[in-house]
Scaffold this active site. Structure first.
Site, PDB file in Angstrom:
ATOM      1  N   SER A  11      57.838  74.598   5.629  1.00  0.00           N
ATOM      2  CA  SER A  11      59.242  74.255   5.506  1.00  0.00           C
ATOM      3  C   SER A  11      59.457  73.255   4.367  1.00  0.00           C
ATOM      4  CB  SER A  11      59.762  73.728   6.850  1.00  0.00           C
ATOM      5  OG  SER A  11      61.163  73.625   6.855  1.00  0.00           O
ATOM      6  N   ASP A  50      64.124  83.592  10.679  1.00  0.00           N
ATOM      7  CA  ASP A  50      64.161  82.139  10.522  1.00  0.00           C
ATOM      8  C   ASP A  50      65.614  81.641  10.542  1.00  0.00           C
ATOM      9  OD1 ASP A  50      63.993  79.453   9.651  1.00  0.00           O
ATOM     10  OD2 ASP A  50      62.271  79.886   8.371  1.00  0.00           O
ATOM     11  N   HIS A 110      61.270  80.112  12.774  1.00  0.00           N
ATOM     12  CA  HIS A 110      60.810  79.039  11.882  1.00  0.00           C
ATOM     13  C   HIS A 110      59.458  78.529  12.387  1.00  0.00           C
ATOM     14  CE1 HIS A 110      61.658  76.288   8.614  1.00  0.00           C
ATOM     15  NE2 HIS A 110      61.389  75.242   9.365  1.00  0.00           N
TER      16      HIS A 110
END
Length: 221
Positions: free
Chosen positions: A115, A166, A198
């Site tokens: 991320s 996601d 995610h």
């Protein structure tokens, strides 16, 4: 003087002095412990590698715990770029220090991000004068793709992995990053994990391990 980053580490599975280094960069609101557990899966694939997972430099401003590389309260491109630029020298210095401590070079080290950590890995890794062995990014995006051509300094191999479902970092970030990297001449592969949100799923974990084994197993002179 730059703030020194620190976090958990795991010694090489093979024992002895590390001859490779894997640097793990966590996402927003997490800390170094969030990713260091990946060593148990990937360590046997790169047995000479030490794994290090620094805490990001700043306390998370959206939660009462964890750290961040930069704030995302303002998600405009200018604010995101400013945040990444502010954190980049800290990560750069950490990479330099960790390599120097072990007597290693960039070609012996891989960056792995998740991320926000992926955003940092791509920004810093592609702007270092000497290419790293590779950059592996999960569930992230390429910050300021329009600046890449003018600021790029090295072209390490890149693998980007992203879940199609996601909800936090849009899946189309994968294709946008791939296009920009290819345009800049960076060797890039991608993996779309169907139905994954995610997170890192088993397919992404396996593919990432194979990538690390490939880029860190290249014979060194």
């Amino acid at each position: 003087m730059l703030m020194a980053l620190s976090g958990p580490s795991r010694l090489p599975v093979a024992g002895g002095k590390p001859r490779r280094l894997v640097i793990l960069l966590h996402g927003l609101g997490a800390d170094g412990n969030d990713l260091i557990g990946l060593q148990q899966y990937w360590g046997p694939l790169v047995p000479e590698a030490e794994f290090v997972s620094p805490n990001a430099p700043f306390p998370c401003d959206m939660a009462p715990y964890g750290y961040q590389w930069f704030s995302v309260q303002d998600r405009t491109p200018a604010a995101m770029l400013g945040g990444v630029r502010a954190a980049a020298p800290l990560l750069d210095a950490f990479i330099d220090d960790e390599l120097q401590k072990r007597g290693l070079e960039e070609k012996d080290a891989a960056l792995v991000g998740f991320s926000q950590g992926t955003m940092m890995a791509l920004f810093v890794g592609l702007r270092r004068a000497k290419p790293l062995a590779g950059i592996l990014g999960y569930s992230g995006r390429l910050i300021a793709p329009d600046l890449l051509a003018s600021e790029l300094r090295s072209r390490p191999p890149v693998l980007l992995v992203h879940g199609t479902d996601d909800p936090l970092v849009p899946f189309d970030s994968l294709a946008k990053a791939e296009t920009a990297l290819k345009t800049a001449g960076v060797p890039v592969e991608t993996l779309a994990c169907v139905g994954t949100e995610h997170s890192i799923d088993p397919e992404g974990l396996q593919r990432g391990g194979g990538f690390l084994r490939e880029v860190l197993s290249v014979p060194r002179p």
